[in-house]
Design a protein around this motif. Sequence first.
Motif, PDB file in Angstrom:
ATOM      1  N   GLY A 191      -8.003  -6.583  -1.861  1.00  0.00           N
ATOM      2  CA  GLY A 191      -8.347  -5.762  -0.703  1.00  0.00           C
ATOM      3  C   GLY A 191      -7.274  -4.738  -0.389  1.00  0.00           C
ATOM      4  N   THR A 192      -6.011  -5.127  -0.576  1.00  0.00           N
ATOM      5  CA  THR A 192      -4.903  -4.206  -0.332  1.00  0.00           C
ATOM      6  C   THR A 192      -4.927  -3.030  -1.297  1.00  0.00           C
ATOM      7  OG1 THR A 192      -3.529  -6.022   0.490  1.00  0.00           O
ATOM      8  CG2 THR A 192      -2.394  -4.015  -0.207  1.00  0.00           C
ATOM      9  N   LEU A 193      -5.162  -3.316  -2.581  1.00  0.00           N
ATOM     10  CA  LEU A 193      -5.214  -2.244  -3.574  1.00  0.00           C
ATOM     11  C   LEU A 193      -6.387  -1.307  -3.308  1.00  0.00           C
ATOM     12  CD1 LEU A 193      -4.400  -4.284  -6.820  1.00  0.00           C
ATOM     13  CD2 LEU A 193      -2.846  -2.898  -5.432  1.00  0.00           C
ATOM     14  N   MET A 241      -1.125  -0.955 -10.878  1.00  0.00           N
ATOM     15  CA  MET A 241      -0.733  -2.121 -11.669  1.00  0.00           C
ATOM     16  C   MET A 241       0.681  -2.565 -11.305  1.00  0.00           C
ATOM     17  SD  MET A 241      -2.034  -4.140 -13.842  1.00  0.00           S
ATOM     18  CE  MET A 241      -1.449  -5.533 -14.797  1.00  0.00           C
ATOM     19  N   THR A 242       1.581  -1.624 -11.084  1.00  0.00           N
ATOM     20  CA  THR A 242       2.963  -1.972 -10.732  1.00  0.00           C
ATOM     21  C   THR A 242       3.027  -2.752  -9.424  1.00  0.00           C
ATOM     22  OG1 THR A 242       3.792   0.011 -11.856  1.00  0.00           O
ATOM     23  CG2 THR A 242       5.261  -1.047 -10.251  1.00  0.00           C
ATOM     24  N   MET A 243       2.362  -2.260  -8.395  1.00  0.00           N
ATOM     25  CA  MET A 243       2.407  -2.935  -7.090  1.00  0.00           C
ATOM     26  C   MET A 243       1.618  -4.229  -7.105  1.00  0.00           C
ATOM     27  SD  MET A 243       4.515  -0.981  -5.744  1.00  0.00           S
ATOM     28  CE  MET A 243       4.657  -1.971  -4.264  1.00  0.00           C
ATOM     29  N   ALA A 245       0.826  -1.209   0.000  1.00  0.00           N
ATOM     30  CA  ALA A 245       0.000   0.000   0.000  1.00  0.00           C
ATOM     31  C   ALA A 245       0.860   1.258   0.000  1.00  0.00           C
ATOM     32  CB  ALA A 245      -0.929  -0.006   1.217  1.00  0.00           C
ATOM     33  N   VAL A 246       1.912   1.249   0.806  1.00  0.00           N
ATOM     34  CA  VAL A 246       2.829   2.394   0.827  1.00  0.00           C
ATOM     35  C   VAL A 246       3.465   2.576  -0.544  1.00  0.00           C
ATOM     36  CG1 VAL A 246       4.973   3.288   1.808  1.00  0.00           C
ATOM     37  CG2 VAL A 246       3.273   2.241   3.298  1.00  0.00           C
TER      38      VAL A 246
END
Length: 602
Positions: free
Chosen positions: A547-549, A528-530, A110-111
Amino acid sequence: MLNWIASMNWMAQLTFLLAVISVLGIALGKLNFKGLSLGIGGVLFAGIFVSHFAFNYNLGFDLNKPEFESARHYIQEFGLILFVYAIGISVGPSFFASLRSSGIKLISLAVGVVALGFIVTFVIFKTADVKVSELLGIYSGAVTNTPALGASNQIISEVVQSGSAGNYVDVMVPDVSEIQAKAGGDASALTAELVKKASSTINSGYAVAYPFGILGIFITYLLIKMFFRINVAEEGAKFDREKNRHRQSLETMNVRITNKNLIGIAISQVPDFAAENITCSRLKRGNSMLVPKPELVLQENDILHLVGSRELLNRAVLNIGEEVNVSLSTKGTDFAANRIIVTNDKAFGKTIEELCITKLYNVVISRFMRAGVELVASEHTQLQFGDSVMVVGSKADIDEVVKILGDSKNKLQQVNPLPLFLGVALGIILGYIAIPIPGVPSALKLGIAGGPLVMAIFLSRFGSTWTRGKMYWFMPRSANAAIKEIGIVLFLAAVGLNAGRNFVASVTSSDGLYWLMWGAMITFIPVMTMALIGRLFLKVNYLSLCGTLAGACTDPPALAYSNSMHTNAEASSLAYATVYPFSMFLRILSPQLFVILIMMVS
């Protein structure tokens, strides 16, 4: 109809417009197309639609009065405060729990999303002819973060109004020369016009970028699912297996005393119980069931019903005797095992020992649940409002304990307004504490979006302890949801009402098309990257990744969509709750950091 509207005073007109916007927006947000919906974002678009006609057509509304704009701005800020405070109260306990779990991996993702979004935004500023107020609005809409919008408005307003802003105004607000000409040398009028222009620009940029901010995450979900050929049902089953393997919840074990060294000593003297990490909730002696009071002397072949973590229970059985498969059920006996909710004011902040529960009554309190976490109880456990304690003993004595602890279902659903408004007041104070940074022209502040959020998180976790149990910040789920929804509806309705007057002109202009493109880049590139990093290198469960995104973009519609993928929504919801506080804090802080960075490099 027009005469009827014109007969209202400006307060009635504003209230009427906000009510109409809210009704239309909520209805629009519920429209569903193949699982996709605008959700609460529908209120923003309804506000833009209503505002466009109210401002640009003669419908009888007198919207140009300074009082009207001041009241609209107040409602916008007050709604934001209610929204972020309710969020902080609801996620506070899970926020601190996530620090002690595997949530660090999800928080890192998330960071990363927030940091990449910040970098993409700065690159756009350096490579394109765009003003800071335009870019902050686009950034807030691209990440669907309404508190970031509030923080953007606040920091730009403070910079424009500050005495040292002259060197930076040109990069902050568009059409500065036109505004200067209009002000005619009046410094006060110039500042007011600059602030008004900056706010309108930020809100317009937010509204233009918001749609793809929602769609971008949905597109990422689908692309990751297709690229990795993910079976959602298998991902759900995998999450359940991992959850059960790592969960450290309390378990029970029946142990027969065979250790000769324990015979003839009191329960309180058993080393495994003295550490208060294990408790004995029932004792069976022959055919009789006894309450294991601390002073009760143990006998050979007594069977103890122990409560604790599996690791500690396995260690204790080696010192006590042997595990046996014998029922210690209270069914058919004079004993009962009941959960009692602490709702009596006189019990708040007091320990079980201070209440003399186990001394006055033939009961034992074996465990309690607080903020969704079950813990072993001891005589030194300090009770808080909403704690759910497990009481074992005679039915008559349990009824007496209920009188001490409360167990009032009605009181559990009541909202105490004193902690609510006290928490908001403390949050605003915290938000305006300036944190000076050497070499930086503007001090760092949490603002009205960040202050109440951070204060609510801490109060929901530590508030009762800080006040020695005299005040509690527990809020019923229904009340919390109502306050949160009312706050965000008021905020978005007021934002849409302000942005709508110039929205059509903004979108249809050449700049509007650039805003759409930049917003899409700020949304899609970081997410998209993460997502690829999370799946390829960190091996995060697909449902947890979704859920994280959603949490990284503080996007409730995206969470609702990820929850609908599988019958068990725990995977995505738990990930969302874990990263949400970090993401919200960083999203609120990022506009200030962005403006400070621009002022340093300009």
